[in-house]
Structure formats: structure tokens, C-alpha cells
Motif scaffolding. Sequence first.
Motif, PDB file in Angstrom:
ATOM      1  N   GLU A   7     -11.093  -8.833   4.296  1.00 56.83           N
ATOM      2  CA  GLU A   7     -10.075  -7.957   4.887  1.00 56.83           C
ATOM      3  C   GLU A   7     -10.715  -6.691   5.471  1.00 56.83           C
ATOM      4  N   HIS A  13      -8.855   2.064   5.519  1.00 57.52           N
ATOM      5  CA  HIS A  13      -7.991   2.924   4.707  1.00 57.52           C
ATOM      6  C   HIS A  13      -8.373   2.982   3.230  1.00 57.52           C
ATOM      7  N   THR A  86      -6.702  -5.111   8.717  1.00 57.48           N
ATOM      8  CA  THR A  86      -5.698  -6.031   8.184  1.00 57.48           C
ATOM      9  C   THR A  86      -5.674  -5.959   6.657  1.00 57.48           C
ATOM     10  N   THR A  87      -4.466  -5.875   6.104  1.00 54.71           N
ATOM     11  CA  THR A  87      -4.284  -5.880   4.646  1.00 54.71           C
ATOM     12  C   THR A  87      -4.520  -7.298   4.120  1.00 54.71           C
ATOM     13  N   HIS A 112       4.707  -1.313  -7.185  1.00 54.54           N
ATOM     14  CA  HIS A 112       4.307   0.043  -7.571  1.00 54.54           C
ATOM     15  C   HIS A 112       5.083   0.517  -8.801  1.00 54.54           C
ATOM     16  N   SER A 122       4.455  -4.529  -2.444  1.00 51.10           N
ATOM     17  CA  SER A 122       3.578  -4.901  -1.332  1.00 51.10           C
ATOM     18  C   SER A 122       3.958  -6.244  -0.715  1.00 51.10           C
TER      19      SER A 122
HETATM   20  N1  PSU Z   1      -7.909  -2.683  -2.447  1.00 50.84           N
HETATM   21  C1  PSU Z   1      -8.753  -1.641  -2.273  1.00 50.84           C
HETATM   22  N2  PSU Z   1      -8.558  -0.847  -1.188  1.00 50.84           N
HETATM   23  C2  PSU Z   1      -7.567  -1.081  -0.290  1.00 50.84           C
HETATM   24  C3  PSU Z   1      -6.660  -2.169  -0.484  1.00 50.84           C
HETATM   25  C4  PSU Z   1      -6.900  -2.944  -1.583  1.00 50.84           C
HETATM   26  O1  PSU Z   1      -9.663  -1.415  -3.061  1.00 50.84           O
HETATM   27  O2  PSU Z   1      -7.462  -0.333   0.668  1.00 50.84           O
HETATM   28  C5  PSU Z   1      -5.586  -2.458   0.537  1.00 50.84           C
HETATM   29  C6  PSU Z   1      -5.492  -3.977   0.749  1.00 50.84           C
HETATM   30  O3  PSU Z   1      -5.654  -4.214   2.133  1.00 50.84           O
HETATM   31  C7  PSU Z   1      -4.083  -4.320   0.317  1.00 50.84           C
HETATM   32  C8  PSU Z   1      -3.371  -3.048   0.653  1.00 50.84           C
HETATM   33  O4  PSU Z   1      -3.577  -5.449   0.977  1.00 50.84           O
HETATM   34  O5  PSU Z   1      -4.280  -2.049   0.204  1.00 50.84           O
HETATM   35  C9  PSU Z   1      -2.016  -2.962   0.016  1.00 50.84           C
HETATM   36  O6  PSU Z   1      -1.257  -1.962   0.636  1.00 50.84           O
HETATM   37  P1  PSU Z   1       0.313  -1.848   0.325  1.00 50.84           P
HETATM   38  O7  PSU Z   1       0.363  -1.493  -1.137  1.00 50.84           O
HETATM   39  O8  PSU Z   1       0.819  -0.742   1.211  1.00 50.84           O
HETATM   40  O9  PSU Z   1       0.911  -3.177   0.598  1.00 50.84           O
END
Ligand code: PSU
Length: 282
Positions: A7, A13, A86-87, A112, A122
Motif C-alpha cells: 500500500e 500519510h 492507496t489505503t 475506532h 474503516s
Molecule cells: N498502518 C500504518 N500507517 C498507516 C495506515 C496503516 O502503520 O498510515 C493506513 C492504511 O492505509 C489503512 C489506513 O488502510 O491507515 C486506514 O485509515 P482509516 O482508518 O481512515 O480507514
Amino acid sequence: RPVVALESTIITHGMPYPDNGAMAANVEKIISDNGAVPATIAVVAGRIKIGLSDGERESLAMTGDAMKLSRADLGFAVAEARTGGTTVAATMIAAHMAGIKVFATGGIGGVHKGAEKSFDISADLDELARTPVIVVSAGAKAILDIEKTLEMLETRGVPVVGHGCETMPAFWSRHSPFRAPLTLQGPEDIAHFYRTRQALGLGGGILIANPVPEDQEIPASEMDGYIQAAQRAAASLGVTGKAVTPFLLSKILELTGGRSLKTNIALVENNARLAARIAKAL
Ligand code: PSU
Ligand code: MN
């Protein structure tokens, strides 16, 4: 050939520059060294890229205004020719489009703390329910409500498999107070389980929970204080929505004096090694 998807929200981020770029390059190398092909996935100027060149990966690591792309924003970034990380959810979608079955990350997003009020859950969980990719993680981040995350995954029909462990890891820590719903011992067993689910037509992904190596973990008892302090800071600053996860991660990095980042990098590397072995087994 065995391919492992990676990813990129963790790059844009999840970690500060330049550690993010170094981590991303090193994780690709670990996958190559273990006999698989790494494919870091991101959206670059509106194109979904399955695998980045060194230059593309490095410039993504330096981009200050990259979007954080989940299922909801992926199509927008393509339509508007934007660039973004991409998440887990969006990476699963793109990996599946390209026929990649295994994906390594750090931790997934989840339910959360306080979700009964905020509804902050998520999109990663929904994606695991619908897209047939094996996601190798160190569990759900300890900033989340791990118990509710496990409940939600069970409801949505997602198998959660502890790799060689009976308790659910908590990202920076090897143990949480909760049992891993299922346990498998190695890559061959995980590959066999994936193929069996495919043969049964069950659909959806599998979440592998792979504990961080012992010499790199930060015990849960120690993390708890940092996590609570970060959560208080988020609440008092009114941080909401997709900004919550990046905010908590950077606050915890600050509170631990960089130690959480070292652990975060170690667990991603550990997951990359396992993912390469699963991809080869498949
Ligand atoms: N794990 C990490 N750092 C991150 C993330 C996960 O150590 O930045 C990211 C991943 O891309 C995950 C996302 O899919 O955070 C989840 O964000 P949200 O809780 O807004 O869905
Ligand atoms: Mn969220």
C-alpha cells in the motif's frame, strides 16, 4: 510469478519523510530478496499504478499534498487526474484488478474507540469482506478498538488468522487481551486455506495477523498511555474523519520520541517477508 502488493497511504500519510521513502524502498527489497516481485500501488496523476519505479516511489514519498485514497475516493482521483496513496481498502481493489492475491501492510484500519458515537469504522473492513486478497498485517492498530474490530470482521465473514499465535497482536505489541479467532503456522497452510475458500466460492479476503518480532515490540502496557494522550489531543483539536488515523500515528511518534516509528517499520518488514513466502506458496 509470485507478486506481493504494497500500500502507499503508509508512505503518504503514515510516516514522515524521509523515513517513509526509505521504508518503502527497503520493503520492496525484502520482497525481492525472498523470491517474489514487489508491486507498490498508488495513483499517480490519475493513473492507478501497479508497481512504481524508484523515482515515482521517491517522489510520492516527498509529495506533501497527496490524497488519502480509499474505495470512496479512488475513482475521484482517477477522474480528476490526482495523485494519492492507496489505503488497505483501495490497494486491495487495485491488487485484485491486477490479479494479485497477496498484500503486505502494517496495520489495517478498523473500528475506532468511541465508534458508538462517531460511527468511525474503516472501509478496510468492508473491503476485506468483499475482495479476495490475503492481507498480511500486524493486526489492528492499537489506536483502534480491537475487540469491536474483531466483532465487525466476524459479522462480515472475514477470517482473521493469527500467524503462529493464539492471541491477537496489537500492532506495536505482540499481544492484545483478545484471542486470534483462527491460527495457522506458516505460509503453506495459509495458501492452502486461501485456495480452499476460493474452491468453496466463499469470496472476500483473509486477514493475517502477524506479531511484530519480539526484540522490536513496545509492550501494550507502555503503549496505552501514549495512545490515550494522542486520543485526548485529537479530541481537543476536533480531528475527525480520514484525518484521525494519520493524526494519531504522528502524535504517537512524537510522544514515543520516534520509537513507535522504528517498531512500525520493523513490523512492515516482517509482514513483507511472510507475504513473499505466501505468494510463493500460492
Ligand atoms: N498502518 C500504518 N500507517 C498507516 C495506515 C496503516 O502503520 O498510515 C493506513 C492504511 O492505509 C489503512 C489506513 O488502510 O491507515 C486506514 O485509515 P482509516 O482508518 O481512515 O480507514
Ligand atoms: Mn475513518
